[in-house]
Design a protein around this motif. Structure first.
Motif, short mmCIF file in Angstrom:
data_model
loop_
_atom_site.label_atom_id
_atom_site.label_comp_id
_atom_site.label_asym_id
_atom_site.label_seq_id
_atom_site.Cartn_x
_atom_site.Cartn_y
_atom_site.Cartn_z
N TYR A 552 0.84 -1.19 0.00
CA TYR A 552 0.00 0.00 0.00
C TYR A 552 0.88 1.25 0.00
N PHE A 553 0.28 2.33 -0.49
CA PHE A 553 0.95 3.63 -0.49
C PHE A 553 0.11 4.59 0.35
N GLN A 554 0.77 5.37 1.20
CA GLN A 554 0.08 6.28 2.09
C GLN A 554 0.74 7.66 2.05
N LEU A 555 -0.08 8.70 2.17
CA LEU A 555 0.41 10.06 2.30
C LEU A 555 0.21 10.55 3.72
N PHE A 556 1.21 11.27 4.23
CA PHE A 556 1.18 11.73 5.62
C PHE A 556 1.47 13.22 5.66
N PRO A 557 0.43 14.05 5.63
CA PRO A 557 0.63 15.50 5.70
C PRO A 557 0.88 15.96 7.12
N SER A 558 1.51 17.11 7.25
CA SER A 558 1.69 17.76 8.55
C SER A 558 1.73 19.27 8.34
N VAL A 559 1.14 19.99 9.28
CA VAL A 559 1.09 21.45 9.23
C VAL A 559 1.36 22.00 10.62
N PHE A 560 2.24 22.99 10.71
CA PHE A 560 2.55 23.66 11.97
C PHE A 560 2.46 25.16 11.74
N ILE A 561 1.69 25.85 12.57
CA ILE A 561 1.57 27.30 12.51
C ILE A 561 2.05 27.87 13.84
N ASN A 562 3.03 28.75 13.76
CA ASN A 562 3.65 29.29 14.97
C ASN A 562 3.52 30.81 14.97
N LYS A 563 3.01 31.38 16.06
CA LYS A 563 2.82 32.83 16.14
C LYS A 563 3.37 33.37 17.45
N PRO A 564 4.47 34.14 17.42
CA PRO A 564 4.91 34.87 18.61
C PRO A 564 3.99 36.05 18.88
N ILE A 565 3.71 36.31 20.15
CA ILE A 565 2.89 37.45 20.55
C ILE A 565 3.69 38.24 21.57
N GLY A 566 4.14 39.41 21.17
CA GLY A 566 5.01 40.16 22.05
C GLY A 566 6.33 39.44 22.23
N GLY A 567 6.98 39.67 23.35
CA GLY A 567 8.25 39.01 23.60
C GLY A 567 8.13 37.80 24.48
N ASN A 568 6.94 37.51 25.02
CA ASN A 568 6.80 36.46 26.02
C ASN A 568 5.90 35.30 25.61
N HIS A 569 5.04 35.50 24.64
CA HIS A 569 4.04 34.50 24.32
C HIS A 569 4.32 33.89 22.95
N GLN A 570 3.96 32.61 22.82
CA GLN A 570 4.09 31.93 21.55
C GLN A 570 2.97 30.90 21.45
N ILE A 571 2.25 30.89 20.33
CA ILE A 571 1.16 29.96 20.10
C ILE A 571 1.49 29.08 18.90
N GLN A 572 1.18 27.80 19.00
CA GLN A 572 1.42 26.88 17.89
C GLN A 572 0.22 25.96 17.70
N ALA A 573 -0.20 25.81 16.46
CA ALA A 573 -1.23 24.83 16.09
C ALA A 573 -0.57 23.80 15.19
N ALA A 574 -0.88 22.53 15.40
CA ALA A 574 -0.20 21.47 14.66
C ALA A 574 -1.19 20.37 14.27
N TYR A 575 -0.96 19.80 13.10
CA TYR A 575 -1.72 18.64 12.64
C TYR A 575 -0.76 17.68 11.95
N SER A 576 -0.94 16.38 12.17
CA SER A 576 -0.16 15.39 11.43
C SER A 576 -0.94 14.09 11.34
N ARG A 577 -0.61 13.30 10.35
CA ARG A 577 -1.20 11.98 10.14
C ARG A 577 -0.07 10.96 10.24
N ARG A 578 -0.28 9.87 10.98
CA ARG A 578 0.78 8.91 11.21
C ARG A 578 0.23 7.49 11.11
N ILE A 579 1.13 6.51 11.16
CA ILE A 579 0.77 5.11 10.98
C ILE A 579 1.51 4.26 11.99
#
Length: 828
Positions: A552-579
């Motif tokens: 079988y053949f499989q595709l495994f996408p992943s996405v990471f979004i990283n946003k610094p807020i000011g000098g102290n905060h950082q937010i990250q959203a992530a998605y991935s597919r695994r087997i």
């Protein structure tokens, strides 16, 4: 020959097609972005020019007002993109360093791209004098995408194995048979030096038991890896990084340790390293002996009506005492040679050789519902296991003239052999006077040989100041051979047991390619990746002449979004597919007996399980991280218990359940309550919901669980350091089973000696011997309870000494690969 061919898991094109189109759109559009605003970059280094990672970098207006903040990456680099025209300053602050503020500069039409070069921080001598060991890394470091445990800095690591170290890692739980889960998710991919081992869970457990803490540098925990890593590992990735000396000249270290649990433990280690401008030669060897005795209580109740509940018609009470002495030898020999400033080649040999003995004595009483003894049995199980893991690696690294553009190549061969010599003797004792006892003898020879061939190439290129590309190809070929032979003693002669014996061969090919694109936008960054893996497996049951082929053949996408807020905060959203693919120990249908009334059996028709995982995390000052995760696994592979009532026999076999839903929230905090007290604390609340069909009946098994882990370091002055750690796991579920909670508290003290070149460590692990495994299964006709008490309380004393040149080299060369051996798919 009976041949079965399946296409493996279906590809979810309904979900993937929009993603692929979006990825293609992004790939075409990225080069088209016009540089309409400014881009500021630089690199933070210490007085010796060594990069400083994860320090705060602030972009300020000329009047000192904050614009935005960032953290330097693992190479000390930082970037501010999409900066409007104007006059600015950059301010850098880091622990143990004086703050640094640059001169003002201008971003304008004529000056859109500005490289500040090296920003060299000066050490704060007052702070360095006040904090004796400030040059050491923290015991636990938390970044936005992973947790790092610096094992070589820990007092409590002394005399432990790699598996025992994982028991104390934040979010990690090690089951009674060595199964590893992360945040409640099983199927964790364990890597050594970034390389998959391709071992079965049992063989991996044995290998980790045979890997001493003295040879480990750090443990990295990644719950949501990118497309660069193998898609295997539904629960995430744990990477065990072995020590590699980066100091110049001739240097080394030697260590000794000794202590006791229920039995003695001791070990020693030696490492040598020579490094100059062109050559780095290094080698190490360590030996360890671990004596261990564990106790097991196992209760099973049988019901004539076939449903667990009410009054049992009979019950089996079993108690087992097992001695498990373990001898381990680990060695490493490597060479890095710098051909010129752009090209480096390396050779590396890793070895792990050991011997493990399972010597158990079991008593079993079968009692009727009215209290009458039906039978009594006494069983001895003597299993002598030997293993040898050898890995050979050739690697090449090329650095282009353009900074950051690299090409690396690796070729690996790993030879793994496990051998088990089993002797099982059972005596049925007379239940009444005048009866004669009956003795049965069974012996087994269980060899497992697995060879791994691997080749891979990786390419990294910063296309622009704001776009970075990573891509690579990888192929692995695994060949396993397990020829299980059982003999039974009949009238004084050993006779071949054709029903119990089995010969199984397994072949697997995985060919993969990936790309990652990292793009800096105004105020945030995106990393999008896609990995494709083609898998072909062939399981040949020679005994029954049946062949199961799956591709079988499989595709495994992943996405990471990283946003610094000011000098102290950082937010990250992530998605991935695994087997998570079944290993050949899961697929091999042969039976392995622990005693005459309990055996394990594989399932050749298992399907791979697939997982979609989502995570949203927030980091404050790089010290406090909160993460919310949701994961859904289909065709989840779970070991389930079964029962043959007429024979009073229990068995375990892997099955595919419909799905597992896992979701929860975790919180990690790095604290300095007082100048001399540093700590890292992890708390996790999660819920597991298993749904599936067992014996033609649907079931739901779910619960909400809680875990807590705290590691603390105290500086006591005059070269003394102390540690205190503890963990707690509440009840949890696995398949149709429920697990009770457990906890452990450990402590230790260290004293630097011989002008800080040596140290003495004393530690006590699991002070109250409270770490135990208690399992309850009650489903249909199954009603059983297990209470396993491992040899977890131990006292250790160690002495180590470093000799030779201890100055760090300004060049930090690494081999092009640090990632092979972990699914060797072994048997039994």
């Amino acid at each position: 020959m009976k041949t079965y061919s399946t296409g493996g898991p279906k590809l979810s094109t309904g979900f993937l097609l929009p993603f692929i189109l979006q990825m293609a759109f992004i790939a075409f559009q990225l080069p088209c972005y016009a540089q309409t605003k400014g881009n500021i970059s630089g690199k933070v280094v210490d007085p010796q020019g060594i990069p400083i990672e994860y320090v705060s970098v602030g972009l300020l207006y000329e009047d000192g007002k904050m614009v935005k903040g960032a953290l330097s990456d693992s190479t000390g680099k930082f970037t501010f993109s999409a900066v409007p025209d104007g006059k600015y300053l950059v301010k850098v602050t880091g622990v143990s360093y004086h703050p640094l503020t640059t001169q003002s500069f201008v971003i304008s039409v004529e000056n859109r791209i500005l490289d500040l070069g090296l920003l060299k921080l000066k050490e704060d001598s007052k702070l360095l004098n006040a904090v004796v060991i400030s040059a050491q890394k923290k015991l636990v470091e938390q970044t936005i995408d992973k947790t790092v445990i610096n094992v070589e800095n820990s007092i409590l690591s002394e005399g432990n194995t790699a598996l025992e170290l994982l028991e104390r890692a934040p979010g990690v739980k090690v089951g009674e048979d060595g199964q590893i889960s992360l945040k409640g998710r099983s199927g964790v991919l364990v890597m050594i030096n970034g390389k998959s081992t391709y071992l079965s869970p049992k063989e991996l457990s044995t290998l980790l038991k045979g890997t001493n803490s003295s040879s480990i540098s750090k443990i990295e925990i990644m719950s949501n890896p990118s497309a660069k890593y193998d898609a295997a590992g539904n629960g995430g990735i744990i990477n065990i990084q072995m020590k590699k000396n980066m100091k110049t000249g001739l240097n080394g270290s030697v260590s000794l340790n000794g202590g006791a649990s229920r039995n003695a433990r001791y070990g020693s280690a030696l490492s040598l390293n020579y490094r100059n401008d062109k050559v780095n030669v290094y080698g190490s060897y360590d030996y360890g002996y671990r004596g261990e005795t564990e106790y097991l209580d196992f209760v099973r109740r049988f019901y004539d009506n076939g449903n667990a509940g009410g009054i049992a018609s009979r019950a089996s009470y079993q108690d087992t005492e097992t001695d498990e002495p373990l001898h381990t030898n680990n060695f490493r020999l490597g060479l890095d040679y710098e051909l010129d400033s752009s090209n480096t080649i390396g050779l590396l040999i890793n070895g792990n050789v050991g011997k493990y003995t399972h010597d158990s004595k079991t008593g079993n009483r079968l009692i009727s519902g009215d209290g009458t003894i039906i039978s009594r049995m006494a069983t001895t199980n003597y299993d002598q296991q030997n293993w040898k893991n050898l890995t050979y690696n050739v690697n090449y690294l090329h650095k282009f003239k353009k900074e950051g553009r690299t090409f690396s190549a690796d070729a690996d061969f790993a030879s793994n052999s496990f051998t088990s010599n089993l002797n099982l003797k059972t005596t049925t004792l007379p239940s009444t006077d005048g009866q004669a006892g009956i003795t049965t003898n069974r012996r087994g020879y269980i060899p497992a040989v697995t060879d791994v061939y691997l080749a891979k190439i990786d390419y990294a290129d910063p296309l622009t100041k704001t776009i970075k590309l990573e891509s690579g190809l990888k192929s692995s070929i695994i060949q396993s051979d397990n020829n299980l032979r059982y003999d039974v003693l009949n009238n004084g002669n050993w006779e071949y047991d054709s029903n119990g014996s089995n010969h199984f061969k397994y072949k697997e090919q995985i060919h993969a390619g990936y790309f990652n694109i990292n793009k800096e936008f105004k105020g945030f960054s995106v990393q999008a990746g896609l990995r494709g893996e083609y898998t072909r497996t062939q399981g040949h049951q020679i005994t029954t002449d049946s062949l199961l082929i799956r591709s079988y053949f499989q595709l495994f996408p992943s996405v990471f979004i990283n946003k610094p807020i000011g000098g102290n905060h950082q937010i990250q959203a992530a998605y991935s597919r695994r087997i998570e693919r079944p290993d050949y120990g899961d697929l091999n249908p042969f039976r392995v007996f622990r005693d005459p009334l309990l055996f394990y059996q594989g399932n050749p028709f298992l399907k791979p399980e697939l997982i979609n995982t989502f995570q949203l995390s927030h980091s404050f000052k790089g010290k406090y991280t909160t993460a919310i995760n949701y994961n859904q696994t289909t065709d989840v592979i779970t070991w389930l218990s079964g029962q043959i009532d007429s024979l009073n026999t229990t068995f375990e076999s892997p099955q595919n359940l419909n799905r597992l839903i896992n979701y929860g929230i975790s919180f990690t905090a790095s604290t300095t309550f007082i100048e001399w007290w540093n700590g890292t604390h992890f708390a996790n609340i999660f819920r597991n919901e298993y749904k599936g069909n067992v014996q033609n009946n649907t079931f739901n098994n779910n619960t909400t669980s809680f875990s807590f882990n705290s590691q603390n370091s105290f500086k006591a002055g005059k070269g003394y350091t102390m540690e205190l750690s503890g963990f707690y796991y509440s009840g949890s579920v696995y398949g149709i089973s429920t697990y009770k909670g457990s906890y452990a508290i450990s402590t230790g003290v260290q004293k630097n000696i011989l002008k800080d070149k040596g140290n003495i460590k004393f530690m006590v692990n699991d002070i109250f011997q409270s770490n135990r495994y208690r399992e309850q299964t009650k489903y249909q006709n199954i009603d059983m309870y297990t209470n396993k008490r491992p040899d977890s309380r131990r006292i250790m004393l160690s002495l180590s000494y470093r000799f030779g040149n201890q100055d760090i080299s300004k060049k930090d060369r690494k081999t092009g690969s640090e990632d092979i051996q972990n699914r060797v798919k072994g048997g039994g």
